[in-house]
Design a protein around this motif. Structure first.
Motif, PDB file in Angstrom:
ATOM      1  N   THR A 177       3.230   4.179   7.204  1.00  0.00           N
ATOM      2  CA  THR A 177       2.419   4.101   5.992  1.00  0.00           C
ATOM      3  C   THR A 177       1.649   5.406   5.851  1.00  0.00           C
ATOM      4  OG1 THR A 177       0.544   3.097   7.139  1.00  0.00           O
ATOM      5  CG2 THR A 177       2.126   1.588   6.120  1.00  0.00           C
ATOM      6  N   SER A 178       1.222   5.713   4.617  1.00  0.00           N
ATOM      7  CA  SER A 178       0.410   6.908   4.397  1.00  0.00           C
ATOM      8  C   SER A 178      -0.467   6.709   3.175  1.00  0.00           C
ATOM      9  CB  SER A 178       1.299   8.144   4.228  1.00  0.00           C
ATOM     10  OG  SER A 178       2.118   8.008   3.092  1.00  0.00           O
ATOM     11  N   GLY A 179      -1.494   7.553   3.083  1.00  0.00           N
ATOM     12  CA  GLY A 179      -2.409   7.504   1.956  1.00  0.00           C
ATOM     13  C   GLY A 179      -3.458   6.422   2.109  1.00  0.00           C
ATOM     14  N   ASN A 180      -4.341   6.366   1.135  1.00  0.00           N
ATOM     15  CA  ASN A 180      -5.378   5.338   1.078  1.00  0.00           C
ATOM     16  C   ASN A 180      -5.179   4.575  -0.210  1.00  0.00           C
ATOM     17  OD1 ASN A 180      -6.769   5.928   3.464  1.00  0.00           O
ATOM     18  ND2 ASN A 180      -7.798   7.655   2.467  1.00  0.00           N
ATOM     19  N   GLY A 181      -4.612   3.394  -0.105  1.00  0.00           N
ATOM     20  CA  GLY A 181      -4.361   2.612  -1.299  1.00  0.00           C
ATOM     21  C   GLY A 181      -3.652   1.327  -0.962  1.00  0.00           C
ATOM     22  N   VAL A 182      -3.005   0.766  -1.953  1.00  0.00           N
ATOM     23  CA  VAL A 182      -2.430  -0.566  -1.858  1.00  0.00           C
ATOM     24  C   VAL A 182      -1.375  -0.696  -0.754  1.00  0.00           C
ATOM     25  CG1 VAL A 182      -0.661  -0.216  -3.639  1.00  0.00           C
ATOM     26  CG2 VAL A 182      -1.597  -2.489  -3.269  1.00  0.00           C
ATOM     27  N   PHE A 183      -0.614   0.366  -0.461  1.00  0.00           N
ATOM     28  CA  PHE A 183       0.431   0.273   0.561  1.00  0.00           C
ATOM     29  C   PHE A 183       0.005   0.802   1.929  1.00  0.00           C
ATOM     30  CE2 PHE A 183       3.559   0.580  -3.152  1.00  0.00           C
ATOM     31  CZ  PHE A 183       3.675  -0.793  -3.232  1.00  0.00           C
ATOM     32  N   SER A 184      -1.180   1.369   2.040  1.00  0.00           N
ATOM     33  CA  SER A 184      -1.594   2.032   3.281  1.00  0.00           C
ATOM     34  C   SER A 184      -1.765   1.090   4.475  1.00  0.00           C
ATOM     35  CB  SER A 184      -2.883   2.826   3.051  1.00  0.00           C
ATOM     36  OG  SER A 184      -3.940   1.956   2.714  1.00  0.00           O
ATOM     37  N   ARG A 185      -1.966  -0.187   4.238  1.00  0.00           N
ATOM     38  CA  ARG A 185      -2.152  -1.138   5.347  1.00  0.00           C
ATOM     39  C   ARG A 185      -1.030  -2.178   5.409  1.00  0.00           C
ATOM     40  NH1 ARG A 185      -7.680  -2.175   7.252  1.00  0.00           N
ATOM     41  NH2 ARG A 185      -7.083  -4.340   7.037  1.00  0.00           N
ATOM     42  N   THR A 186       0.067  -1.907   4.717  1.00  0.00           N
ATOM     43  CA  THR A 186       1.191  -2.849   4.697  1.00  0.00           C
ATOM     44  C   THR A 186       1.810  -2.979   6.081  1.00  0.00           C
ATOM     45  OG1 THR A 186       1.662  -2.346   2.380  1.00  0.00           O
ATOM     46  CG2 THR A 186       3.447  -3.334   3.669  1.00  0.00           C
ATOM     47  N   GLN A 187       2.080  -4.225   6.465  1.00  0.00           N
ATOM     48  CA  GLN A 187       2.715  -4.508   7.756  1.00  0.00           C
ATOM     49  C   GLN A 187       4.105  -5.102   7.581  1.00  0.00           C
ATOM     50  OE1 GLN A 187      -0.261  -7.158   9.358  1.00  0.00           O
ATOM     51  NE2 GLN A 187      -1.194  -5.510  10.543  1.00  0.00           N
ATOM     52  N   GLY A 188       4.307  -5.845   6.490  1.00  0.00           N
ATOM     53  CA  GLY A 188       5.583  -6.501   6.259  1.00  0.00           C
ATOM     54  C   GLY A 188       5.903  -6.576   4.781  1.00  0.00           C
ATOM     55  N   ILE A 189       7.196  -6.661   4.482  1.00  0.00           N
ATOM     56  CA  ILE A 189       7.674  -6.681   3.100  1.00  0.00           C
ATOM     57  C   ILE A 189       8.831  -7.678   3.008  1.00  0.00           C
ATOM     58  CG2 ILE A 189       8.660  -5.294   1.207  1.00  0.00           C
ATOM     59  CD1 ILE A 189       7.684  -2.846   3.133  1.00  0.00           C
TER      60      ILE A 189
END
Length: 180
Positions: free
Chosen positions: A129-141
C-alpha cells in the motif's frame, strides 16, 4: 375516506425503512463462498467498477504450436455507490484512488461465481500500500458480482499472435482495512 396525514406518514415510514435497508447493505460483508471470505479486517469501501480485461494472443506454455488468449491486465474506473468516479484499477493488480493512495493485491482464492460467462470472483490480500487515503490501510480485497470479462473463445491464431483483445467487464470490489 382516506386520512391524508396517515397516507403521508405511511409513505415517510416506508422511505425511512428502505433507506435503512440500503444503508445497512453498504456496511455489511457480502455473502460469499467460504474460501473468498477475508480472514480479518473491517469493510472500509465498496466500489463498483467498469472497464476491460485485456488479453494478448500468445502461445501456450505446454504446447508452443498452440495459441490462446493470455490475460495481460485489467483497466477499469472505480466508482462510489452514488456513481461518482473515485479512482482506477490497472495492472499489478493495483487500485488507485483519486486521493493518491494505492493498494497492490495478490490473489489468494478464486471461485467461478454464478455466471459462466463472467470472470471469476476473487479474494486478494494487500501485497503493498502507499499514500495517505482510502487504500493506504487496505488489508484485503474481494472482486465479486462480475459480468463479462472472459477471454475470447476464438480468434487467437498465428496471424493474431501479439494482438490484444479488450473484453468489457463489470465487478464490485470490497476493500477491508484494520478493525478500529
Amino acid at each position: 375516506m382516506k386520512n391524508p396525514y396517515a397516507t403521508t406518514m405511511a409513505g415517510a415510514s416506508l422511505a425511512v425503512i428502505l433507506a435503512g435497508c440500503a444503508a445497512s447493505n453498504v456496511a455489511t460483508n457480502p455473502l460469499v463462498p467460504e474460501n473468498l471470505k477475508v480472514p480479518a479486517g473491517q469493510l472500509s469501501l465498496v466500489s463498483p467498477a467498469t472497464g476491460a480485461q485485456i488479453y494478448e494472443c500468445g502461445t501456450t506454455k505446454t504446447e508452443p504450436a498452440r495459441f490462446e488468449w493470455v490475460f495481460k491486465a485489467p483497466e477499469a474506473d472505480l466508482f462510489d455507490l452514488s456513481g461518482k468516479k473515485i479512482g482506477k484499477h490497472y495492472a499489478g493488480p493495483t487500485w488507485e484512488s483519486n486521493d493518491g493512495s494505492k493498494v497492490v493485491g495478490e490473489v489468494k482464492a478464486r471461485d467461478d461465481g454464478p455466471a459462466a460467462t463472467a470472470i471469476p470472483w476473487l479474494m486478494l490480500s494487500a501485497k503493498a500500500t502507499s499514500g495517505n487515503g482510502v487504500f493506504s490501510r487496505t488489508q484485503g480485497i474481494q472482486r465479486l458480482y462480475t459480468v463479462g470479462g472472459k477471454a475470447p473463445a476464438t480468434g487467437c491464431n498465428r496471424a493474431q499472435l501479439g494482438k490484444e483483445a479488450r473484453v468489457a467487464y463489470k465487478a464490485t470490489y470490497y476493500f477491508y482495512g484494520p478493525k478500529p
